[in-house]
Design a protein around this motif. Sequence first.
Motif, mmCIF file in Angstrom:
data_model
loop_
_atom_site.group_PDB
_atom_site.id
_atom_site.type_symbol
_atom_site.label_atom_id
_atom_site.label_comp_id
_atom_site.label_asym_id
_atom_site.label_seq_id
_atom_site.Cartn_x
_atom_site.Cartn_y
_atom_site.Cartn_z
ATOM 1 N N TRP A 75 0.892 -1.055 -0.213
ATOM 2 C CA TRP A 75 -0.060 -0.119 0.045
ATOM 3 C C TRP A 75 0.875 1.396 0.101
ATOM 4 C CZ3 TRP A 75 -5.128 0.277 -0.583
ATOM 5 C CH2 TRP A 75 -5.955 -0.815 -0.890
ATOM 6 N N ARG A 76 2.174 1.286 -0.087
ATOM 7 C CA ARG A 76 3.111 2.356 0.020
ATOM 8 C C ARG A 76 2.744 3.433 -1.238
ATOM 9 N NH1 ARG A 76 7.755 -0.078 -0.150
ATOM 10 N NH2 ARG A 76 8.179 -0.027 2.120
ATOM 11 N N ARG A 80 1.331 7.246 -0.243
ATOM 12 C CA ARG A 80 2.293 8.272 -0.791
ATOM 13 C C ARG A 80 1.370 9.091 -1.307
ATOM 14 N NH1 ARG A 80 4.331 10.391 -5.358
ATOM 15 N NH2 ARG A 80 6.470 11.424 -5.116
ATOM 16 N N GLU A 81 0.397 8.768 -2.494
ATOM 17 C CA GLU A 81 -0.417 9.558 -3.041
ATOM 18 C C GLU A 81 -1.509 10.380 -2.153
ATOM 19 O OE1 GLU A 81 -4.354 8.289 -5.407
ATOM 20 O OE2 GLU A 81 -2.810 7.446 -5.811
ATOM 21 N N LEU A 82 -2.075 9.608 -1.109
ATOM 22 C CA LEU A 82 -2.972 10.420 -0.157
ATOM 23 C C LEU A 82 -1.965 11.390 0.635
ATOM 24 C CD1 LEU A 82 -4.982 7.085 0.498
ATOM 25 C CD2 LEU A 82 -5.716 9.268 -1.014
ATOM 26 N N LEU A 83 -1.061 11.213 0.864
ATOM 27 C CA LEU A 83 -0.158 11.911 1.957
ATOM 28 C C LEU A 83 0.076 13.317 1.277
ATOM 29 C CD1 LEU A 83 1.166 12.714 4.542
ATOM 30 C CD2 LEU A 83 3.140 11.580 3.779
ATOM 31 N N LEU A 84 0.878 12.981 0.105
ATOM 32 C CA LEU A 84 1.073 14.203 -0.586
ATOM 33 C C LEU A 84 -0.147 15.094 -1.358
ATOM 34 C CD1 LEU A 84 4.089 12.917 -2.852
ATOM 35 C CD2 LEU A 84 4.286 14.070 -0.879
ATOM 36 N N GLU A 85 -1.204 14.428 -1.423
ATOM 37 C CA GLU A 85 -2.251 15.078 -1.645
ATOM 38 C C GLU A 85 -3.001 15.816 -0.559
ATOM 39 O OE1 GLU A 85 -6.541 13.041 -1.712
ATOM 40 O OE2 GLU A 85 -5.836 12.933 -4.062
ATOM 41 N N SER A 86 -2.992 15.375 0.705
ATOM 42 C CA SER A 86 -3.395 16.052 1.842
ATOM 43 C C SER A 86 -4.782 16.529 1.899
ATOM 44 C CB SER A 86 -2.639 17.184 2.548
ATOM 45 O OG SER A 86 -1.452 16.580 2.780
ATOM 46 N N ALA A 98 2.061 4.506 9.115
ATOM 47 C CA ALA A 98 2.231 3.302 8.394
ATOM 48 C C ALA A 98 3.574 3.398 7.818
ATOM 49 C CB ALA A 98 1.055 3.302 7.448
ATOM 50 N N LEU A 99 3.789 4.705 7.234
ATOM 51 C CA LEU A 99 5.070 4.610 6.594
ATOM 52 C C LEU A 99 6.233 4.587 7.666
ATOM 53 C CD1 LEU A 99 4.468 7.964 4.279
ATOM 54 C CD2 LEU A 99 4.711 5.365 3.550
ATOM 55 N N ALA A 100 6.200 5.043 8.842
ATOM 56 C CA ALA A 100 7.109 4.897 9.767
ATOM 57 C C ALA A 100 7.133 3.435 10.263
ATOM 58 C CB ALA A 100 6.835 5.727 11.130
ATOM 59 N N ARG A 101 6.113 2.798 10.411
ATOM 60 C CA ARG A 101 6.172 1.214 10.537
ATOM 61 C C ARG A 101 6.773 0.443 9.169
ATOM 62 N NH1 ARG A 101 5.341 -2.171 14.428
ATOM 63 N NH2 ARG A 101 4.087 -3.514 13.017
ATOM 64 N N PHE A 102 6.751 0.979 8.192
ATOM 65 C CA PHE A 102 7.449 0.133 6.900
ATOM 66 C C PHE A 102 8.758 0.471 7.097
ATOM 67 C CE2 PHE A 102 3.703 1.245 3.936
ATOM 68 C CZ PHE A 102 2.847 0.207 4.581
ATOM 69 N N GLY A 103 9.378 1.601 7.561
ATOM 70 C CA GLY A 103 10.522 2.171 7.895
ATOM 71 C C GLY A 103 11.791 1.787 7.043
ATOM 72 N N THR A 104 11.432 2.157 5.803
ATOM 73 C CA THR A 104 12.647 1.793 4.670
ATOM 74 C C THR A 104 12.972 3.101 4.250
ATOM 75 O OG1 THR A 104 11.273 1.763 2.941
ATOM 76 C CG2 THR A 104 11.584 -0.450 4.104
#
Length: 190
Positions: A75-76, A80-86, A98-104
């Motif tokens: 779901w990355r 990304r799309e939704l975060l940048l859209e805000s 979620a991005l922090a949990r993925f952590g890459t």
Amino acid sequence: MPDAIDRYVPARYSKLLHGNFAGMMSGAEREPFLRDLVEDAARITDEDLAFLFDAGWRERITAAWLIGADRRTAWRGRLRELLLESGMVFAGQGYCFALARFGTLADAEILVSYLDHYLARPDLRYDQEWALAALHHIDADLRTAYTSRYLRPGGLWESWSEKNSTDLPFHKWYFDMLCSHVQRAVHVRR
């Protein structure tokens, strides 16, 4: 699909909002809440997640926390799309989690893209604190220094935070605590 909303959202979104489960629930209440979150994160279908992302902010924040709890990195791109859209209030908190949990490194780059854009706009207060705290969390895990570019004197964080009252040390600590609570629940489930 409305069943997905009924099953995952009403009893959960207000506790996920601002990480309220950490500060407003006792340990005796928080543990079953997080256990259920982790179990549902493993159980929810991609079809149900997609449906939740097409709904409102309550559904989106819930979907993002479920994705993060189960580390569903597929779901990355959507995050990304939704975060940048805000496009919806509060939902970005879940995307950052979620991005922090993925952590890459890929997740750090998404947060950097967001911060580069939204910290340059001090007139907008969206999820900048969450994004910087998530990036700090990734920095700590990967031993990288992405956050340093924002925190140096005269950096984007300084100019943004002059217009937006915030307690960054507290927010970084709080974000790390939220991730720790979820990780403990994931560990107990295994």
